[in-house]
Design an enzyme around this catalytic site. Structure first.
Site, PDB file in Angstrom:
ATOM      1  N   HIS A  64       4.598 -78.950 -28.691  1.00  0.00           N
ATOM      2  CA  HIS A  64       5.683 -79.811 -28.207  1.00  0.00           C
ATOM      3  C   HIS A  64       5.328 -81.264 -28.519  1.00  0.00           C
ATOM      4  O   HIS A  64       4.397 -81.811 -27.930  1.00  0.00           O
ATOM      5  CB  HIS A  64       5.872 -79.609 -26.695  1.00  0.00           C
ATOM      6  N   LEU A  65       6.065 -81.848 -29.475  1.00  0.00           N
ATOM      7  CA  LEU A  65       5.752 -83.218 -29.907  1.00  0.00           C
ATOM      8  C   LEU A  65       6.573 -84.285 -29.172  1.00  0.00           C
ATOM      9  O   LEU A  65       6.273 -85.470 -29.275  1.00  0.00           O
ATOM     10  CB  LEU A  65       5.949 -83.356 -31.414  1.00  0.00           C
ATOM     11  N   HIS A 181      10.689 -67.071 -26.449  1.00  0.00           N
ATOM     12  CA  HIS A 181       9.951 -67.312 -25.206  1.00  0.00           C
ATOM     13  C   HIS A 181      10.503 -66.264 -24.234  1.00  0.00           C
ATOM     14  O   HIS A 181      11.654 -66.357 -23.827  1.00  0.00           O
ATOM     15  CB  HIS A 181      10.259 -68.735 -24.723  1.00  0.00           C
ATOM     16  N   HIS A 234       3.638 -67.080 -26.913  1.00  0.00           N
ATOM     17  CA  HIS A 234       2.751 -67.113 -25.737  1.00  0.00           C
ATOM     18  C   HIS A 234       2.825 -65.889 -24.811  1.00  0.00           C
ATOM     19  O   HIS A 234       3.200 -65.991 -23.642  1.00  0.00           O
ATOM     20  CB  HIS A 234       2.949 -68.394 -24.931  1.00  0.00           C
ATOM     21  N   ASP A 307       0.896 -73.872 -27.441  1.00  0.00           N
ATOM     22  CA  ASP A 307       1.928 -74.314 -26.501  1.00  0.00           C
ATOM     23  C   ASP A 307       1.538 -75.683 -25.920  1.00  0.00           C
ATOM     24  O   ASP A 307       1.769 -75.966 -24.741  1.00  0.00           O
ATOM     25  CB  ASP A 307       2.155 -73.283 -25.384  1.00  0.00           C
ATOM     26  N   HIS A 311       2.446 -84.036 -20.830  1.00  0.00           N
ATOM     27  CA  HIS A 311       3.234 -84.699 -19.783  1.00  0.00           C
ATOM     28  C   HIS A 311       2.451 -85.912 -19.303  1.00  0.00           C
ATOM     29  O   HIS A 311       1.239 -86.010 -19.524  1.00  0.00           O
ATOM     30  CB  HIS A 311       3.454 -83.758 -18.588  1.00  0.00           C
TER      31      HIS A 311
HETATM   32 ZN   LIG Z   1       7.602 -71.310 -24.209  1.00  0.00          ZN
END
Ligand SMILES: [Zn+2]
Length: 429
Positions: A64-65, A181, A234, A307, A311
């Site tokens: 997640h960029l 997911h 995941h 993953d 944050h």
């Molecule tokens: Zn996910």
């Protein structure tokens, strides 16, 4: 300088079955020779990596960029720098950005930004549904033409099976892998950690293993029907591993991954309301971890991704129910897996690397993840003797949330090349 000879290192290239001391010659960013004691190419710079290991650059299918939209949490720059510091040279970015990566323009923005930065290779994934809302299929064809390598609504699961089936037919037509997911929201709704002894003790709502298993089953059935290439993100449960094994035997075109948090930790990490352990899907109990490791050994689970979910630190400094999900991971994923799986004898180094190099490359059909002659020189040199302590404050990521904080691990990259260009020195100095 993209022409050089790496000398004295031990090469492990699982795709080509190489696991021995070799020199590697790179000319103009391409691997041109791998052999023992190469004496030719005397005009090339020689880089002595004696005592180190030479791997294909690692590939991470789930990162997640946060850019565009949440540059306070991560940017394409900090995310790719962070990846390189973990030996990862190719990254698949998840589409839950703001706006969601569901159109040509967002994909083109991400790719042009990555090109301008000239760090690791960025391969964007596009959303399955517009806005990841699960109502209407996104502009798959336009995004494919702009360069996405996969479609996924990661972060949420497509709950409407009719829509999922349709998306699978489209994905098949457009020759895209659909990444799921897996989480049945009717079963997981409101849950914040694995449903088990710890959730009972803490009196917090749990997420049952069945919430994942049911979604995995649904995805597998529809992939079997549609013939779509499916990748399950995941995986965290024993049931998922059993289902994937069964459907692989039935000939379904499915691959599956798990992540370091599910094989190095159990739900006891959430004890004392430790919000760093809050993960989606949740970190589960020992029996699930054992099944995942067994799945890795049998290559039912053929990919390890992270993953990586950055944050702001204070988003974890909240009551468990309200705190953010996830952990950063790209800078320590290899070290965690090497320490947990290879140092303990669960997997060979080559088998671990297969799950972090050419097997993920096959999922998204990119010519990366091996050191074949003629291939682009994406190379990670690791010092496997190096023991270090994971500290988020020392990472390149902007994320302040790390569930692995304080863990002692082995293996750190000393050189990371993308198309023959060494990146670590540039980032760290
Ligand atoms: Zn996910």
């Amino acid at each position: 300088m993209t022409s050089f000879v790496l000398t004295g290192g031990h090469v492990v290239d699982p795709k080509n079955g190489i696991d021995k001391k070799c020199d590697v010659v790179v000319e103009n960013g391409v691997i041109v020779d791998i052999a023992e004691n190469i004496s030719e190419y005397s005009e090339f710079k020689r880089i002595d990596v004696s005592g180190k290991h030479i791997f294909p650059g690692l590939i991470d299918l789930q990162v997640h960029l946060r850019e565009p939209g949440r540059e306070d949490k991560e940017t394409i720059q900090t995310g790719l720098q962070s990846a390189l510091c973990g030996g990862i040279t190719s990254v698949v970015s998840m589409p839950n950005t703001h706006p969601v990566t569901d159109s040509q323009s967002v994909v083109e923005f991400q790719l042009s930004r990555a090109k301008q930065l000239n760090l690791a290779n960025l391969y964007p994934a596009g959303a399955i549904t517009k806005g990841q809302k699960g109502k209407e299929i996104a502009e798959m064809w336009e995004m494919k033409n702009s360069g996405i390598v996969a479609i996924t609504d990661d972060g949420v699961d497509v709950q409407n099976e009719g829509l999922l089936e349709k998306a699978m037919y489209y994905a098949k037509t457009h020759d895209l892998v659909l990444m799921s997911h897996c989480q049945n929201e009717a079963l997981s709704g409101g849950g914040v950690l694995h449903e088990g002894d710890i959730s009972t003790k803490l009196a917090l709502p749990g997420i049952s293993a069945q919430a994942e298993d049911l979604a995995v089953y649904k995805n597998l059935l529809l992939a079997e029907k549609t013939g779509c290439k499916l990748h399950l993100l995941h995986n965290s449960t024993k049931g998922s591993v059993a289902l994937i094994e069964e459907f692989k035997k039935r000939g379904v075109n499915v691959s599956a991954e798990t992540c370091p948090q599910y094989i190095t930790l159990t739900d006891t990490i959430c004890d004392n309301y430790n919000t760093q352990g809050k993960m989606y899907p949740p970190i589960r109990s020992q029996e699930h971890q054992d099944a995942l490791i067994d799945g890795l050994k049998k290559n039912i689970i053929s990919v390890i991704s992270t993953d990586h979910a950055p944050h702001l630190w204070f988003e974890k400094e909240k009551p468990f129910i309200e705190s953010a999900w996830g952990s950063v991971g790209v800078e320590c994923s290899f070290a965690l897996c090497y320490t947990r799986l290879v140092k303990t004898g669960e997997l060979s180094l080559s088998d671990l690397l297969a799950k972090m190099t050419f097997q993920p490359a096959e999922v998204i059909s990119i010519p990366r993840g091996d050191l074949s002659i003629g291939s682009v020189a994406d190379i990670a040199v690791f010092d496997l003797e190096k023991e270090w302590e994971i500290k988020v404050s020392e990472m390149q990521t902007k994320g302040g949330n790390c569930v692995f904080e304080g863990m002692k691990v082995f293996g750190k990259p000393t050189h990371v090349f993308v198309a023959g260009d060494e990146k670590l020195t540039r980032i760290l100095h």
